[in-house]
Design an enzyme around this catalytic site. Structure first.
Site, short mmCIF file in Angstrom:
data_model
loop_
_atom_site.label_atom_id
_atom_site.label_comp_id
_atom_site.label_asym_id
_atom_site.label_seq_id
_atom_site.Cartn_x
_atom_site.Cartn_y
_atom_site.Cartn_z
N SER A 1 0.84 -1.20 0.00
CA SER A 1 0.00 0.00 0.00
C SER A 1 0.87 1.25 0.00
CB SER A 1 -0.91 0.01 1.23
OG SER A 1 -1.57 1.25 1.33
N HIS B 1 -0.88 -0.96 -4.43
CA HIS B 1 -2.20 -0.59 -3.91
C HIS B 1 -2.23 0.91 -3.66
CE1 HIS B 1 -5.99 -1.65 -1.86
NE2 HIS B 1 -5.69 -0.66 -1.02
N ASP C 1 -4.41 3.95 -2.26
CA ASP C 1 -5.54 4.34 -1.42
C ASP C 1 -5.94 5.77 -1.70
OD1 ASP C 1 -6.12 2.03 0.26
OD2 ASP C 1 -4.12 2.34 1.11
N MET D 1 -8.54 8.71 -0.89
CA MET D 1 -9.49 9.12 0.15
C MET D 1 -9.93 10.56 -0.10
SD MET D 1 -7.48 7.64 3.49
CE MET D 1 -6.59 6.08 3.42
N HIS E 1 -7.89 1.84 -4.83
CA HIS E 1 -8.92 1.59 -3.82
C HIS E 1 -9.59 2.93 -3.52
CE1 HIS E 1 -9.73 0.40 0.66
NE2 HIS E 1 -10.84 0.49 -0.04
N MET F 1 -11.82 5.11 -1.68
CA MET F 1 -12.58 5.35 -0.46
C MET F 1 -13.20 6.72 -0.59
SD MET F 1 -9.98 3.64 2.31
CE MET F 1 -8.53 3.80 1.28
N MET G 1 -11.82 -5.30 4.25
CA MET G 1 -11.07 -4.41 5.14
C MET G 1 -10.99 -5.02 6.53
SD MET G 1 -10.10 -1.88 3.31
CE MET G 1 -9.44 -0.91 4.68
N GLY H 1 -9.17 4.66 6.34
CA GLY H 1 -8.90 6.08 6.53
C GLY H 1 -7.50 6.38 7.00
N PHE H 2 -6.88 5.46 7.71
CA PHE H 2 -5.55 5.71 8.25
C PHE H 2 -4.74 4.41 8.24
CE2 PHE H 2 -8.35 8.81 10.19
CZ PHE H 2 -7.65 9.99 10.03
N GLY I 1 -1.45 1.90 9.63
CA GLY I 1 -0.83 1.53 10.90
C GLY I 1 -1.77 1.03 11.96
N ASP J 1 -6.98 -6.09 3.41
CA ASP J 1 -6.26 -4.84 3.63
C ASP J 1 -6.45 -4.38 5.06
OD1 ASP J 1 -5.17 -2.31 3.57
OD2 ASP J 1 -6.52 -1.50 2.06
N GLY K 1 0.95 -2.16 4.31
CA GLY K 1 1.63 -0.88 4.25
C GLY K 1 2.84 -0.80 5.14
N SER K 2 2.62 -0.42 6.41
CA SER K 2 3.74 -0.14 7.31
C SER K 2 4.62 -1.35 7.55
CB SER K 2 3.21 0.40 8.65
OG SER K 2 2.26 -0.49 9.22
#
Length: 220
Positions: free
Chosen positions: A7, A32, A34, A36, A65, A67, A136, A141-142, A144, A174, A196-197
């Site tokens: 991501s 990926h 994201d 938003m 993706h 959102m 999901m 939205g965030f 981590g 995800d 991601g992280s």
């Protein structure tokens, strides 16, 4: 083999092109993206112009993706920016069937996603027309966030549905994905891991991506 889709939300936004090259060299299957809008989720990331600028750095498939509310309005923009697949949310406002049809007409893979609190029944009307179902396992939205274990049965339920009705459906997961949670999701029937992280914090994400690919999706 399991597909791995890092991501870009966790990448260094000041050098997205370089980060994209790093993802591709590490052996990722997709990137990926994201998107938003600050309305569907309480955050804003980037849109079609940034994706178009990233496209010139790599040929890796772009998995967008969205959102965002009323996603049908922007399908053509994201297709023109170079996306290979576009996923919309079943909870979003607007005509979601129309959004999915627009994605298909542009020759892209069609994705549909559901949030952790959304019942399985809400995504069922869209799965027959989808190439990707995105589960999901955090609240969108965030980055981590911690993996929500209660979402795993949804992966299994969608896999069971797909085996009967749409065997080629990719089931992507995800949120909070690491080696341990990724293996859990693959065992439940996931075929794509979005992370991601846990990947971007590594100096070399290649060995981890290779390990995850070897999990081998459970399509039974």
């Amino acid at each position: 083999m399991t597909k791995v889709s890092p991501s870009m939300l966790s990448a260094d936004f000041s050098r997205l092109g370089e980060e994209l090259v790093r993802v591709e060299k590490a052996g990722a299957d997709w990137a990926h993206l994201d998107v938003m809008d600050g309305m569907f989720v309480p955050n804003i990331t980037f849109g079609a112009p940034v994706i178009k600028a990233m496209r010139k750095y790599s040929d890796i498939p772009f998995d967008a993706h969205l959102m965002i509310q009323d996603p049908a309005r922007y399908i053509d923009d994201f297709a023109a920016a170079g996306c290979d697949s576009i996923t919309v949310h079943c909870e979003a406002t607007g005509d979601i069937h129309n959004a999915m049809a627009r994605i298909e007409r542009r020759g892209l893979k069609v994705g549909i996603s559901l949030n952790p609190e959304t019942p399985m029944d809400d995504i069922l009307p869209f799965l027959e027309d989808a190439d990707i179902a995105l589960v999901m396992t955090v609240h969108p939205g965030f980055g981590g966030q911690s993996f929500i274990e209660d979402c795993v049965p949804k992966i299994s339920a969608i896999r069971e549905w797909a085996n009967r009705n749409n065997p080629s459906l990719e089931i992507s997961v995800d949120g909070g994905i690491n080696t341990t949670t990724g293996k859990t999701c693959v065992s439940a029937g996931a075929s794509v891991l979005v992370a991601g992280s846990s990947l971007f914090r590594l100096d070399d994400m290649g060995p981890t991506i290779s390990e995850w690919k070897a999990f081998g999706p459970n399509r039974g």
